[in-house]
Design a protein around this motif. Structure first.
Motif, short mmCIF file in Angstrom:
data_model
loop_
_atom_site.label_atom_id
_atom_site.label_comp_id
_atom_site.label_asym_id
_atom_site.label_seq_id
_atom_site.Cartn_x
_atom_site.Cartn_y
_atom_site.Cartn_z
N ALA A 160 -40.02 79.56 107.86
CA ALA A 160 -39.30 79.62 109.14
C ALA A 160 -39.46 81.00 109.79
O ALA A 160 -39.58 81.10 111.02
CB ALA A 160 -37.82 79.30 108.92
N THR A 161 -39.45 82.03 108.98
CA THR A 161 -39.65 83.38 109.52
C THR A 161 -41.04 83.51 110.14
O THR A 161 -41.20 84.06 111.24
CB THR A 161 -39.47 84.43 108.41
OG1 THR A 161 -38.15 84.34 107.89
CG2 THR A 161 -39.71 85.83 108.95
N ALA A 162 -42.05 82.99 109.43
CA ALA A 162 -43.43 83.12 109.92
C ALA A 162 -43.68 82.28 111.16
O ALA A 162 -44.35 82.73 112.09
CB ALA A 162 -44.40 82.73 108.81
N THR A 163 -43.17 81.05 111.19
CA THR A 163 -43.52 80.13 112.26
C THR A 163 -42.55 80.14 113.44
O THR A 163 -42.91 79.71 114.54
CB THR A 163 -43.61 78.69 111.72
OG1 THR A 163 -42.35 78.33 111.14
CG2 THR A 163 -44.70 78.58 110.68
N LEU A 164 -41.32 80.62 113.22
CA LEU A 164 -40.32 80.58 114.29
C LEU A 164 -39.77 81.95 114.65
O LEU A 164 -39.75 82.31 115.84
CB LEU A 164 -39.16 79.65 113.89
CG LEU A 164 -39.52 78.17 113.69
CD1 LEU A 164 -38.32 77.39 113.18
CD2 LEU A 164 -40.05 77.57 114.98
N VAL A 219 -44.35 73.95 119.18
CA VAL A 219 -45.68 73.33 119.12
C VAL A 219 -46.63 74.17 118.27
O VAL A 219 -47.32 73.67 117.38
CB VAL A 219 -46.26 73.14 120.53
CG1 VAL A 219 -47.68 72.58 120.47
CG2 VAL A 219 -45.36 72.23 121.36
N TYR A 220 -46.63 75.48 118.52
CA TYR A 220 -47.55 76.34 117.79
C TYR A 220 -47.05 76.63 116.38
O TYR A 220 -47.83 77.09 115.53
CB TYR A 220 -47.81 77.62 118.58
CG TYR A 220 -48.52 77.31 119.88
CD1 TYR A 220 -49.83 76.83 119.85
CD2 TYR A 220 -47.90 77.43 121.10
CE1 TYR A 220 -50.50 76.50 121.02
CE2 TYR A 220 -48.55 77.11 122.28
CZ TYR A 220 -49.85 76.65 122.22
OH TYR A 220 -50.51 76.31 123.39
N ALA A 224 -49.57 76.17 113.28
CA ALA A 224 -49.79 77.25 112.32
C ALA A 224 -49.59 76.82 110.87
O ALA A 224 -49.95 77.57 109.95
CB ALA A 224 -48.85 78.42 112.63
N LEU A 225 -49.05 75.63 110.62
CA LEU A 225 -48.70 75.24 109.24
C LEU A 225 -49.87 75.28 108.26
O LEU A 225 -49.69 75.74 107.12
CB LEU A 225 -48.06 73.85 109.25
CG LEU A 225 -46.59 73.80 109.66
CD1 LEU A 225 -46.10 72.36 109.71
CD2 LEU A 225 -45.74 74.63 108.70
N PRO A 226 -51.09 74.84 108.61
CA PRO A 226 -52.18 74.94 107.63
C PRO A 226 -52.48 76.37 107.22
O PRO A 226 -52.69 76.65 106.03
CB PRO A 226 -53.37 74.30 108.36
CG PRO A 226 -52.77 73.45 109.40
CD PRO A 226 -51.52 74.13 109.83
N THR A 227 -52.50 77.29 108.18
CA THR A 227 -52.77 78.69 107.85
C THR A 227 -51.62 79.29 107.05
O THR A 227 -51.84 80.00 106.06
CB THR A 227 -53.00 79.50 109.14
OG1 THR A 227 -54.11 78.95 109.85
CG2 THR A 227 -53.29 80.95 108.82
N VAL A 228 -50.39 79.02 107.48
CA VAL A 228 -49.23 79.54 106.75
C VAL A 228 -49.22 78.99 105.32
O VAL A 228 -48.97 79.73 104.36
CB VAL A 228 -47.94 79.16 107.49
CG1 VAL A 228 -46.70 79.51 106.65
CG2 VAL A 228 -47.87 79.89 108.83
N GLY A 229 -49.49 77.70 105.17
CA GLY A 229 -49.52 77.11 103.83
C GLY A 229 -50.60 77.71 102.96
O GLY A 229 -50.36 78.03 101.79
N TRP A 230 -51.80 77.90 103.52
CA TRP A 230 -52.91 78.46 102.75
C TRP A 230 -52.62 79.90 102.34
O TRP A 230 -52.83 80.29 101.19
CB TRP A 230 -54.20 78.38 103.55
CG TRP A 230 -55.33 79.18 102.98
CD1 TRP A 230 -55.92 80.29 103.50
CD2 TRP A 230 -56.01 78.94 101.72
NE1 TRP A 230 -56.91 80.75 102.68
CE2 TRP A 230 -56.98 79.94 101.58
CE3 TRP A 230 -55.87 77.97 100.72
CZ2 TRP A 230 -57.83 80.01 100.47
CZ3 TRP A 230 -56.71 78.05 99.62
CH2 TRP A 230 -57.68 79.04 99.50
N LEU A 231 -52.13 80.71 103.27
CA LEU A 231 -51.87 82.12 102.97
C LEU A 231 -50.75 82.26 101.95
O LEU A 231 -50.82 83.10 101.05
CB LEU A 231 -51.52 82.88 104.25
CG LEU A 231 -52.63 82.97 105.30
CD1 LEU A 231 -52.13 83.70 106.54
CD2 LEU A 231 -53.86 83.67 104.74
N MET A 232 -49.71 81.45 102.06
CA MET A 232 -48.62 81.53 101.08
C MET A 232 -49.05 80.98 99.73
O MET A 232 -48.57 81.46 98.69
CB MET A 232 -47.39 80.79 101.60
CG MET A 232 -46.68 81.52 102.71
SD MET A 232 -45.01 80.91 102.98
CE MET A 232 -44.47 82.03 104.29
#
Length: 348
Positions: A160-164, A219-220, A224-232
Motif C-alpha cells: 500500500a505504501t508503494a502503490t498508494l 489505476v496506476y 504497478a503490481l507486477p513490478t512491485v510484486g517482482w521487486l518485493m
C-alpha cells in the motif's frame, strides 16, 4: 481485603486490524520519509527554481530586444507595438487561438508536474527492493516478528505504501508545483501588461488537472503490481544485492529468448517477451501504460483537448485491458510468495 472495581486491573482490548494497519503505514512513512516526502518536494522546488531563472533570463532578453515589434493580425493587417504588451495581444486572439492557448496551458501544467513524478519512479523502485531485504539486513525483522503482526499485514502495508502512499504524496507535490509555476507565470504576464486571469487561469484548467491526476492513482496502482510484486519477491529472497537479481534475471531471460528465438514456439517474436514480461517486471512503476501510449499516439493537438489525456474516461479505460488484470494477478502471486518467504527466511 476485598478488591474493589477501582483496584482491579482493566483488560485492554486488542487493537483492531484497521488500527494496526494504520500504524504499519505510519511506520513505513516515518522510516522512509526522505524518499516519500522530501524527494518529490525537493524535485518540485528545483524545477521551480530553474523556471524562475529561465523567466529572469527571458525578461532580460526582452528588455534588450528592439522596442518596436510588428505583429501580423488575422485580417492581414499589421500592428506595431512599443515593447511586449500582452494585454494588446490578448485582445487580438480569436476563438481558435484561445482554444489553442487553453490546450497549451494544460500541456505546460502537465510538463511542470513531471519532476516529482520522475523522482517518484525511482523512490518506488528502490523502496520495493529494500522493503523486505533491509529489515533482514539490520535484524529489525526479529523485533517486528515478536509483535502481534502477521506477515501478510506487514507485506500489505508495504504494498500500500508503494502503490498508494508514495504516488499520493508525489501527486500532491506535483499539484503544489503546478500552482507555484502558474503563480510565477502570472508574475511574468503582469510584468508585460497582461491579465493573468485572462491569459492563464481562465483558459487553463488547474483544478480539473489536479482532480484528474488524483483520480488516476488507483489505476496506476493496479498497473504497478507486477513490478512491485517482482521487486518485493527479490527483496524477500535475495541474501545480498537484490538490485542485481531484480535487474539481471529479467534482462538475461530476454537475451536468452532473443538469442534462441524461444517465442517462435508460440508464434510470437522476442519483442513480445521484452514488452510484456521484462518491461512489466521492471517498468510498472512508471505511470504510463501501453494503452496510454496508443492514446497519446492518436492525440490530435488541433482537435482534442489536452485534458483528454488525463481525464478519468481515458485513464480508467486501462482497466478494460486484459493485460492490466493478467499482470495484476501475476503481481499478487509474487507478493504471496514474498509473504511466505518473509515467514521462512532468516539470515543466520
Amino acid at each position: 481485603m476485598n478488591a474493589t472495581a477501582e483496584t482491579l486491573p482493566v483488560a485492554k482490548a486488542p487493537a483492531h486490524r484497521t488500527h494496526r494497519f494504520a500504524l504499519l503505514l505510519r511506520r513505513e512513512y516515518w522510516e522512509h520519509r526522505g524518499g516519500i516526502f522530501w524527494a518529490p518536494v525537493i524535485a518540485g522546488a528545483i524545477s521551480l527554481l530553474l523556471t524562475a531563472v529561465f523567466f529572469v533570463i527571458a525578461a532580460v532578453g526582452i528588455r534588450n530586444a528592439d522596442s518596436d515589434a510588428t505583429v501580423n493580425l488575422d485580417d492581414g493587417t499589421t500592428m506595431s507595438i512599443n515593447g511586449l504588451d500582452l494585454g494588446v495581444l490578448a485582445e487580438q486572439l480569436s476563438a481558435e487561438d484561445k482554444a489553442q492557448l487553453a490546450s497549451g496551458i494544460d500541456m505546460t501544467m502537465l510538463m511542470a508536474s513531471a519532476w516529482p513524478y520522475i523522482v517518484m519512479v525511482f523512490v518506488m523502485f528502490f523502496y520495493c527492493l529494500g522493503a523486505l531485504y533491509d529489515e533482514r539486513k539490520d535484524r529489525s525483522v526479529l523485533f517486528w516478528k515478536s509483535l502481534p503482526l502477521s506477515d501478510g499485514e506487514t507485506v500489505l502495508s508495504k504494498v500500500a505504501t508503494a502503490t498508494l502512499v508514495i504516488p499520493l504524496v508525489a501527486t500532491l507535490a506535483a499539484i503544489a508545483t503546478v500552482f507555484a509555476f502558474l503563480l510565477l507565470l502570472s508574475v511574468m504576464v503582469m510584468a508585460h501588461g497582461g491579465n493573468p486571469w485572462e491569459l492563464i487561469w481562465s483558459p487553463g484548467h488547474p483544478l480539473q488537472v489536479s482532480a484528474y491526476v488524483l483520480a488516476a492513482i488507483p489505476v496506476y496502482a493496479v498497473w504497478a503490481l507486477p513490478t512491485v510484486g517482482w521487486l518485493m519477491l527479490c527483496s524477500a529472497w535475495a541474501r545480498s544485492v537484490p538490485f542485481l537479481w531484480a535487474l539481471l534475471v529479467p534482462i538475461l531471460s530476454g537475451v536468452f529468448v532473443s538469442m534462441f528465438s524461444v517465442m517462435r514456439l508460440f508464434n510470437l517474436d522476442a519483442e513480445w517477451f521484452w514488452g510484456h514480461i521484462v518491461a512489466r517486471l521492471l517498468l510498472g512503476v512508471v505511470p504510463l501504460t501501453r494503452h496510454d501510449i496508443h492514446r497519446i499516439g492518436g492525440f490530435d493537438a488541433g482537435e482534442d483537448s489536452m485534458l483528454a489525456l488525463v481525464s478519468p474516461p481515458g485513464v480508467w479505460s486501462n482497466l478494460l485491458q486484459p493485460e492490466m488484470w493478467i499482470g495484476a494477478a501475476a503481481g499478487v502471486a509474487m507478493l504471496l510468495l514474498a509473504t511466505r518467504l518473509r515467514r521462512w527466511r532468516d539470515e543466520g
